[in-house]
Motif scaffolding. Structure first.
Motif, PDB file in Angstrom:
ATOM      1  N   LYS A  21       0.823  -1.211   0.000  1.00 32.44           N
ATOM      2  CA  LYS A  21       0.000   0.000   0.000  1.00 32.44           C
ATOM      3  C   LYS A  21       0.855   1.258   0.000  1.00 32.44           C
ATOM      4  O   LYS A  21       0.555   2.230  -0.698  1.00 32.44           O
ATOM      5  CB  LYS A  21      -0.942   0.000   1.200  1.00 32.44           C
ATOM      6  CG  LYS A  21      -2.057  -0.999   1.082  1.00 32.44           C
ATOM      7  CD  LYS A  21      -2.955  -0.984   2.293  1.00 32.44           C
ATOM      8  CE  LYS A  21      -4.024  -2.054   2.197  1.00 32.44           C
ATOM      9  NZ  LYS A  21      -4.872  -2.103   3.374  1.00 32.44           N
ATOM     10  N   ILE A  24       2.406   1.673  -3.527  1.00 31.28           N
ATOM     11  CA  ILE A  24       1.385   2.085  -4.505  1.00 31.28           C
ATOM     12  C   ILE A  24       1.035   3.559  -4.350  1.00 31.28           C
ATOM     13  O   ILE A  24       0.808   4.262  -5.331  1.00 31.28           O
ATOM     14  CB  ILE A  24       0.122   1.209  -4.354  1.00 31.28           C
ATOM     15  CG1 ILE A  24       0.410  -0.201  -4.860  1.00 31.28           C
ATOM     16  CG2 ILE A  24      -1.068   1.802  -5.087  1.00 31.28           C
ATOM     17  CD1 ILE A  24      -0.685  -1.197  -4.544  1.00 31.28           C
ATOM     18  N   SER A  25       1.031   4.041  -3.122  1.00 34.74           N
ATOM     19  CA  SER A  25       0.627   5.428  -2.886  1.00 34.74           C
ATOM     20  C   SER A  25       1.804   6.405  -2.849  1.00 34.74           C
ATOM     21  O   SER A  25       1.624   7.577  -2.544  1.00 34.74           O
ATOM     22  CB  SER A  25      -0.165   5.532  -1.578  1.00 34.74           C
ATOM     23  OG  SER A  25       0.652   5.184  -0.486  1.00 34.74           O
ATOM     24  N   THR A  36      -0.672   8.325  -6.449  1.00 34.61           N
ATOM     25  CA  THR A  36      -0.984   6.903  -6.316  1.00 34.61           C
ATOM     26  C   THR A  36      -1.068   6.296  -7.707  1.00 34.61           C
ATOM     27  O   THR A  36      -1.650   6.900  -8.615  1.00 34.61           O
ATOM     28  CB  THR A  36      -2.329   6.709  -5.582  1.00 34.61           C
ATOM     29  OG1 THR A  36      -2.211   7.258  -4.270  1.00 34.61           O
ATOM     30  CG2 THR A  36      -2.703   5.246  -5.474  1.00 34.61           C
ATOM     31  N   VAL A  38      -2.520   3.631 -10.353  1.00 29.30           N
ATOM     32  CA  VAL A  38      -3.737   2.845 -10.567  1.00 29.30           C
ATOM     33  C   VAL A  38      -3.612   2.091 -11.881  1.00 29.30           C
ATOM     34  O   VAL A  38      -2.787   2.429 -12.730  1.00 29.30           O
ATOM     35  CB  VAL A  38      -5.009   3.729 -10.570  1.00 29.30           C
ATOM     36  CG1 VAL A  38      -5.252   4.351  -9.206  1.00 29.30           C
ATOM     37  CG2 VAL A  38      -4.939   4.812 -11.638  1.00 29.30           C
ATOM     38  N   ASP A  39      -4.451   1.082 -12.050  1.00 22.46           N
ATOM     39  CA  ASP A  39      -4.466   0.273 -13.278  1.00 22.46           C
ATOM     40  C   ASP A  39      -3.056  -0.173 -13.661  1.00 22.46           C
ATOM     41  O   ASP A  39      -2.624  -0.010 -14.799  1.00 22.46           O
ATOM     42  CB  ASP A  39      -5.099   1.050 -14.437  1.00 22.46           C
ATOM     43  CG  ASP A  39      -6.524   1.467 -14.134  1.00 22.46           C
ATOM     44  OD1 ASP A  39      -7.230   0.711 -13.447  1.00 22.46           O
ATOM     45  OD2 ASP A  39      -6.924   2.559 -14.568  1.00 22.46           O
ATOM     46  N   TYR A  40      -2.336  -0.731 -12.705  1.00 23.69           N
ATOM     47  CA  TYR A  40      -0.936  -1.068 -12.927  1.00 23.69           C
ATOM     48  C   TYR A  40      -0.712  -2.544 -13.221  1.00 23.69           C
ATOM     49  O   TYR A  40      -1.533  -3.392 -12.889  1.00 23.69           O
ATOM     50  CB  TYR A  40      -0.087  -0.651 -11.725  1.00 23.69           C
ATOM     51  CG  TYR A  40      -0.434  -1.334 -10.430  1.00 23.69           C
ATOM     52  CD1 TYR A  40       0.195  -2.507 -10.056  1.00 23.69           C
ATOM     53  CD2 TYR A  40      -1.389  -0.797  -9.581  1.00 23.69           C
ATOM     54  CE1 TYR A  40      -0.129  -3.139  -8.860  1.00 23.69           C
ATOM     55  CE2 TYR A  40      -1.712  -1.405  -8.393  1.00 23.69           C
ATOM     56  CZ  TYR A  40      -1.078  -2.578  -8.035  1.00 23.69           C
ATOM     57  OH  TYR A  40      -1.400  -3.192  -6.858  1.00 23.69           O
ATOM     58  N   LYS A  56      -3.259   8.468 -10.513  1.00 22.49           N
ATOM     59  CA  LYS A  56      -4.637   8.561 -10.037  1.00 22.49           C
ATOM     60  C   LYS A  56      -5.229   9.937 -10.304  1.00 22.49           C
ATOM     61  O   LYS A  56      -6.422  10.077 -10.533  1.00 22.49           O
ATOM     62  CB  LYS A  56      -4.686   8.263  -8.535  1.00 22.49           C
ATOM     63  CG  LYS A  56      -6.058   8.248  -7.939  1.00 22.49           C
ATOM     64  CD  LYS A  56      -6.006   7.898  -6.467  1.00 22.49           C
ATOM     65  CE  LYS A  56      -7.375   7.892  -5.851  1.00 22.49           C
ATOM     66  NZ  LYS A  56      -7.320   7.537  -4.433  1.00 22.49           N
TER      67      LYS A  56
END
Length: 68
Positions: A21, A24-25, A36, A38-40, A56
């Motif tokens: 987490k 990712i952020s 962040t 996304v869609d990775y 994001k």
């Protein structure tokens, strides 16, 4: 998350969930700064794994390298 490399996926899943987490952020976007991802997808590289996806905030392409 899309799986394009099973070895990379295995490395990624071996990391504790709280660390995943945080990684990712904590991604840099050239337009937004810290963001962040996304869609990775997770890709295996020589010295670790790479998360490739979108910001994001703006939707631009971003990546995060994670060393072994």
């Amino acid at each position: 998350m899309s799986v394009s490399d099973f070895n990379a996926e295995k490395k990624w899943r071996s990391l504790p969930k709280d660390l995943q987490k945080k990684l990712i952020s904590n991604v840099f976007c050239r337009s937004c700064g810290e963001t962040t991802i996304v869609d990775y997808s997770v890709l295996d590289e020589k010295f670790g794994i790479v998360l490739k996806g979108s910001c994001k905030e703006c939707g631009g392409q971003v990546a995060r390298f994670i060393e072994d």
